[in-house]
Design a protein around this motif. Structure first.
Motif, PDB file in Angstrom:
ATOM      1  N   TYR A  98       0.860  -1.178   0.000  1.00 35.46           N
ATOM      2  CA  TYR A  98       0.000   0.000   0.000  1.00 35.46           C
ATOM      3  C   TYR A  98       0.898   1.231   0.000  1.00 35.46           C
ATOM      4  O   TYR A  98       1.438   1.612   1.046  1.00 35.46           O
ATOM      5  CB  TYR A  98      -0.918   0.019   1.235  1.00 35.46           C
ATOM      6  CG  TYR A  98      -2.040  -0.989   1.164  1.00 35.46           C
ATOM      7  CD1 TYR A  98      -3.175  -0.735   0.403  1.00 35.46           C
ATOM      8  CD2 TYR A  98      -1.962  -2.185   1.864  1.00 35.46           C
ATOM      9  CE1 TYR A  98      -4.207  -1.646   0.334  1.00 35.46           C
ATOM     10  CE2 TYR A  98      -2.991  -3.106   1.810  1.00 35.46           C
ATOM     11  CZ  TYR A  98      -4.115  -2.839   1.039  1.00 35.46           C
ATOM     12  OH  TYR A  98      -5.134  -3.750   0.969  1.00 35.46           O
ATOM     13  N   PRO A  99       1.093   1.869  -1.135  1.00 32.63           N
ATOM     14  CA  PRO A  99       2.022   3.010  -1.214  1.00 32.63           C
ATOM     15  C   PRO A  99       1.631   4.133  -0.252  1.00 32.63           C
ATOM     16  O   PRO A  99       0.450   4.418  -0.047  1.00 32.63           O
ATOM     17  CB  PRO A  99       1.891   3.470  -2.670  1.00 32.63           C
ATOM     18  CG  PRO A  99       1.372   2.277  -3.406  1.00 32.63           C
ATOM     19  CD  PRO A  99       0.490   1.557  -2.440  1.00 32.63           C
ATOM     20  N   LEU A 103      -1.082  -2.732   8.011  1.00 34.37           N
ATOM     21  CA  LEU A 103      -1.786  -3.108   6.786  1.00 34.37           C
ATOM     22  C   LEU A 103      -3.248  -2.681   6.843  1.00 34.37           C
ATOM     23  O   LEU A 103      -3.797  -2.121   5.883  1.00 34.37           O
ATOM     24  CB  LEU A 103      -1.694  -4.621   6.552  1.00 34.37           C
ATOM     25  CG  LEU A 103      -0.448  -5.139   5.830  1.00 34.37           C
ATOM     26  CD1 LEU A 103      -0.444  -6.655   5.823  1.00 34.37           C
ATOM     27  CD2 LEU A 103      -0.389  -4.599   4.408  1.00 34.37           C
ATOM     28  N   ASN A 104      -3.902  -2.934   7.990  1.00 36.01           N
ATOM     29  CA  ASN A 104      -5.304  -2.552   8.137  1.00 36.01           C
ATOM     30  C   ASN A 104      -5.473  -1.041   8.043  1.00 36.01           C
ATOM     31  O   ASN A 104      -6.394  -0.540   7.385  1.00 36.01           O
ATOM     32  CB  ASN A 104      -5.854  -3.050   9.470  1.00 36.01           C
ATOM     33  CG  ASN A 104      -6.197  -4.533   9.438  1.00 36.01           C
ATOM     34  OD1 ASN A 104      -6.417  -5.103   8.372  1.00 36.01           O
ATOM     35  ND2 ASN A 104      -6.238  -5.154  10.595  1.00 36.01           N
ATOM     36  N   SER A 110     -10.988  -2.594  15.422  1.00 35.53           N
ATOM     37  CA  SER A 110     -11.083  -3.261  16.722  1.00 35.53           C
ATOM     38  C   SER A 110      -9.933  -4.240  16.921  1.00 35.53           C
ATOM     39  O   SER A 110      -9.351  -4.324  18.005  1.00 35.53           O
ATOM     40  CB  SER A 110     -12.426  -3.991  16.831  1.00 35.53           C
ATOM     41  OG  SER A 110     -12.529  -4.653  18.068  1.00 35.53           O
ATOM     42  N   LEU A 111      -9.594  -4.980  15.861  1.00 35.08           N
ATOM     43  CA  LEU A 111      -8.456  -5.907  15.941  1.00 35.08           C
ATOM     44  C   LEU A 111      -7.152  -5.137  16.161  1.00 35.08           C
ATOM     45  O   LEU A 111      -6.306  -5.535  16.970  1.00 35.08           O
ATOM     46  CB  LEU A 111      -8.383  -6.736  14.657  1.00 35.08           C
ATOM     47  CG  LEU A 111      -7.284  -7.793  14.588  1.00 35.08           C
ATOM     48  CD1 LEU A 111      -7.495  -8.847  15.659  1.00 35.08           C
ATOM     49  CD2 LEU A 111      -7.239  -8.441  13.218  1.00 35.08           C
ATOM     50  N   CYS A 112      -6.987  -4.025  15.443  1.00 38.55           N
ATOM     51  CA  CYS A 112      -5.788  -3.187  15.634  1.00 38.55           C
ATOM     52  C   CYS A 112      -5.703  -2.701  17.077  1.00 38.55           C
ATOM     53  O   CYS A 112      -4.627  -2.716  17.698  1.00 38.55           O
ATOM     54  CB  CYS A 112      -5.822  -1.992  14.683  1.00 38.55           C
ATOM     55  SG  CYS A 112      -5.701  -2.422  12.938  1.00 38.55           S
ATOM     56  N   HIS A 113      -6.838  -2.258  17.606  1.00 36.37           N
ATOM     57  CA  HIS A 113      -6.862  -1.769  18.992  1.00 36.37           C
ATOM     58  C   HIS A 113      -6.453  -2.853  19.967  1.00 36.37           C
ATOM     59  O   HIS A 113      -5.676  -2.627  20.903  1.00 36.37           O
ATOM     60  CB  HIS A 113      -8.265  -1.243  19.303  1.00 36.37           C
ATOM     61  CG  HIS A 113      -8.433  -0.778  20.710  1.00 36.37           C
ATOM     62  ND1 HIS A 113      -9.016  -1.553  21.692  1.00 36.37           N
ATOM     63  CD2 HIS A 113      -8.066   0.380  21.314  1.00 36.37           C
ATOM     64  CE1 HIS A 113      -9.022  -0.887  22.830  1.00 36.37           C
ATOM     65  NE2 HIS A 113      -8.447   0.284  22.634  1.00 36.37           N
ATOM     66  N   ASP A 114      -6.967  -4.057  19.771  1.00 35.05           N
ATOM     67  CA  ASP A 114      -6.629  -5.165  20.682  1.00 35.05           C
ATOM     68  C   ASP A 114      -5.151  -5.526  20.590  1.00 35.05           C
ATOM     69  O   ASP A 114      -4.509  -5.834  21.595  1.00 35.05           O
ATOM     70  CB  ASP A 114      -7.498  -6.387  20.360  1.00 35.05           C
ATOM     71  CG  ASP A 114      -8.918  -6.224  20.872  1.00 35.05           C
ATOM     72  OD1 ASP A 114      -9.185  -5.206  21.534  1.00 35.05           O
ATOM     73  OD2 ASP A 114      -9.759  -7.100  20.609  1.00 35.05           O
TER      74      ASP A 114
END
Length: 444
Positions: free
Chosen positions: A320-321, A345-346, A408-412
Motif C-alpha cells: 500500500y504506497p 496493513l489494516n 477493533s483488531l488493531c486496537h486489541d
C-alpha cells in the motif's frame, strides 16, 4: 483649610524657605538699626533661621511619612488578600492621586473577588453534583479537592480525604483500579471482580493552581453503559452473521435443489458444473467470512522481539504506497512483527479505501523516550465526530460491506503491546490514527 495646605511638597519647601529668608532679612535689618555687630547678628539670625527651617521641614516630612506608611500597610494587606483597608483622602496633591488610585484598586479587586467567589461557588456546585469522581492533587500527590462522587468511589468521609495521599485514599478500591489511579493511567480500564466485569474511564490532566503544578484526576464507572453497548454490538454481530449466512445458504439451497431436479430428470446436466462452481464460490466466501470472525475471537498473545522499523515499512510500502514523513528511528522496537504488520496493513488499507488521494496518505514514526510512536494520516472522509468512540468497538463499520473488525483488531493488538491506539479527525479533512510501541523489553 488654608490654600497652602493644597500645595505640593516642593512648593511647601519653597514657601517655608522664602518665609524664613524674609524673617531673617527683617531680623538683620532690625539688628543693624540697633547697631548690633554685623557678624554676631548674622550668626544668630542664620542659626535661628536654620532651626525654623528644619522644624518646618520635619513637620512636613513626618506628615508625608505617615501617609506613605499607611499606603505601604495597605499594599501589604492586598498582598495578604485583605482588601478592607481604605485610606482617607489627603490634601497633599502629590499623594492624593496615588491614594485615590489605591482606593480604586481595592474597590475593583473586591468586586472581582466577589464575582470570582460566585463563579467558584457555581463551579463547585456543578462539580459536586457531577457523577464523575473528581480529585485535585498537588505535586506531592496529596488530595486538595474532591467531590461527592470521589468520596463515594473511595468510600471515605470528607475529612479523611483532604490532605491525604492518593495511595492511602485508594486502599479500599479493587487492586486493578487502585494501581491505575496511582500510576496516572488514562483511558478505559476493565477488570473482573467477584465474577463480574467492571469498566472505568480514567483521565489525568495537568493544571496550574496558585502558580503551582497540580493534577486533575477523573474516574467514572461506565460498566452499565459498557454492558449496554456490548449487548448492542453483539446484537448487531448476530444480525450481521445471520444476514451473511442467509445470503450464502439461500442460493446454495436453491442451486442444490435445482441440481437434484436435473439429476432426477436427467435434463440440462451441462449446467451442473457452473452450478457447482457457484455453490463452491459461495461456500468459499462464507468460509472466509467465518474465518475472519474466528481470528478475531482467538487473537494470540504477542510474541515480542527486537525488530528494526525501516524494513517493516519497506515491505508495507510495496503493498500500500504511502509517503514516509521524517526520518525513521534507528533504534529497534520490541514487538510482535507479524501482528504490528497486520495493524499497519489494516490502517493503510482503510486509508486507501477512505477516498483519500494516494499522495495524501503518509506515515510518520518518531521516538519518544521509551516508546515508538506511529501515525498514519490521510485526507479521506474521516469519521463523524460523534462516532469516534465507537470506531474501535467490534462490529462497528462505516463501510457498506465492512465487518467492523479491522480497527477493533488493531486496537486489541496495540493494547496487548501495552500501547494505546487513538483516532483523531484532521482539521482540513481526513483521519489520523496514532499508536505507540515499546522500545525495549522493559519499557516502564
Amino acid at each position: 483649610m488654608s490654600t497652602s495646605s493644597h500645595w505640593s511638597f516642593s512648593g511647601r519647601i519653597l514657601l517655608s524657605s522664602g518665609f524664613v529668608l524674609t524673617c531673617a532679612l527683617l531680623a538683620l535689618a532690625i539688628a543693624l538699626h540697633h547697631q548690633v555687630p554685623v557678624l554676631f547678628a548674622c550668626s544668630v539670625i542664620l542659626l535661628v533661621s536654620l532651626m525654623m527651617l528644619f522644624l518646618l521641614l520635619g513637620h512636613y516630612t513626618r506628615r508625608r511619612q505617615r501617609i506613605l506608611a499607611t499606603l505601604e500597610d495597605g499594599i501589604k494587606s492586598i498582598k495578604d488578600g485583605d482588601l478592607s483597608l481604605r485610606i482617607s483622602p489627603t490634601p497633599d496633591p502629590d499623594l492624593a492621586r496615588l491614594i485615590d488610585l489605591y482606593n480604586q484598586l481595592t474597590t475593583n479587586l473586591k468586586q472581582q473577588k466577589q464575582k470570582l467567589n460566585q463563579k467558584e461557588l457555581v463551579l463547585d456546585s456543578i462539580v459536586q453534583a457531577s457523577p464523575m469522581a473528581t480529585l485535585l492533587l498537588d505535586k506531592q500527590r496529596h488530595i486538595v479537592y474532591h467531590n461527592a462522587a470521589a468520596r463515594q468511589l473511595l468510600k471515605k468521609q470528607p475529612g479523611a480525604l483532604t490532605g491525604s495521599s492518593l495511595e492511602v485514599a485508594c486502599d479500599d478500591l479493587p487492586t486493578a483500579l487502585a494501581q491505575a489511579l496511582n500510576s496516572g493511567y488514562t483511558g478505559m480500564l476493565s477488570f473482573e471482580q467477584q465474577e463480574q466485569k467492571h469498566t472505568y474511564y480514567l483521565g489525568v490532566e495537568p493544571v496550574t493552581l496558585n502558580y503551582q503544578p497540580h493534577s486533575l484526576v477523573i474516574c467514572k464507572n461506565v460498566s452499565a453503559e459498557q454492558n449496554r453497548e456490548e449487548i448492542m454490538l453483539w446484537k448487531n454481530a448476530i444480525r450481521l452473521i445471520s444476514h451473511e449466512l442467509n445470503n450464502s445458504l439461500a442460493p446454495i439451497q436453491s442451486l442444490t435443489g435445482s441440481a437434484q431436479t436435473m439429476l432426477s430428470q436427467q435434463k440440462h446436466l451441462e449446467l451442473l458444473p457452473d452450478m457447482l462452481d457457484t455453490v463452491s464460490q459461495r461456500a468459499h466466501n462464507l468460509s472466509d467470512f467465518i474465518q475472519r470472525y474466528a481470528e478475531y475471537a482467538r487473537l494470540p498473545a504477542p510474541s515480542c522481539a527486537a525488530h528494526a522499523i525501516a524494513p517493516l515499512l519497506e515491505r508495507l510500502q510495496a503493498l500500500y504506497p504511502f509517503t514516509l514523513l521524517g526520518t525513521v528511528p534507528a533504534d529497534t522496537g520490541y514487538f510482535d512483527v507479524a501482528q504490528v504488520e497486520q495493524v499497519l496493513l489494516n490502517l493503510l488499507k482503510n486509508a486507501h479505501e477512505s477516498g483519500s488521494d494516494k499522495g495524501e496518505i503518509s506515515v510518520r514514526v518518531v521516538q519518544s523516550q521509551t516508546r515508538l510512536r506511529f501515525a498514519v494520516v490521510d485526507r479521506g472522509s474521516g469519521i463523524l465526530p460523534g462516532n469516534l468512540h465507537q470506531a474501535l468497538q467490534p462490529f462497528y463499520s462505516t463501510k457498506a460491506q465492512g465487518t467492523g473488525l479491522g480497527l477493533s483488531l488493531c486496537h486489541d493488538i496495540i493494547t496487548a503491546h501495552q500501547g494505546q491506539l487513538r483516532l483523531r479527525n484532521r482539521e482540513k479533512g481526513g483521519l489520523m490514527v496514532e499508536f505507540d510501541l515499546p522500545l525495549g523489553e522493559n519499557p516502564h
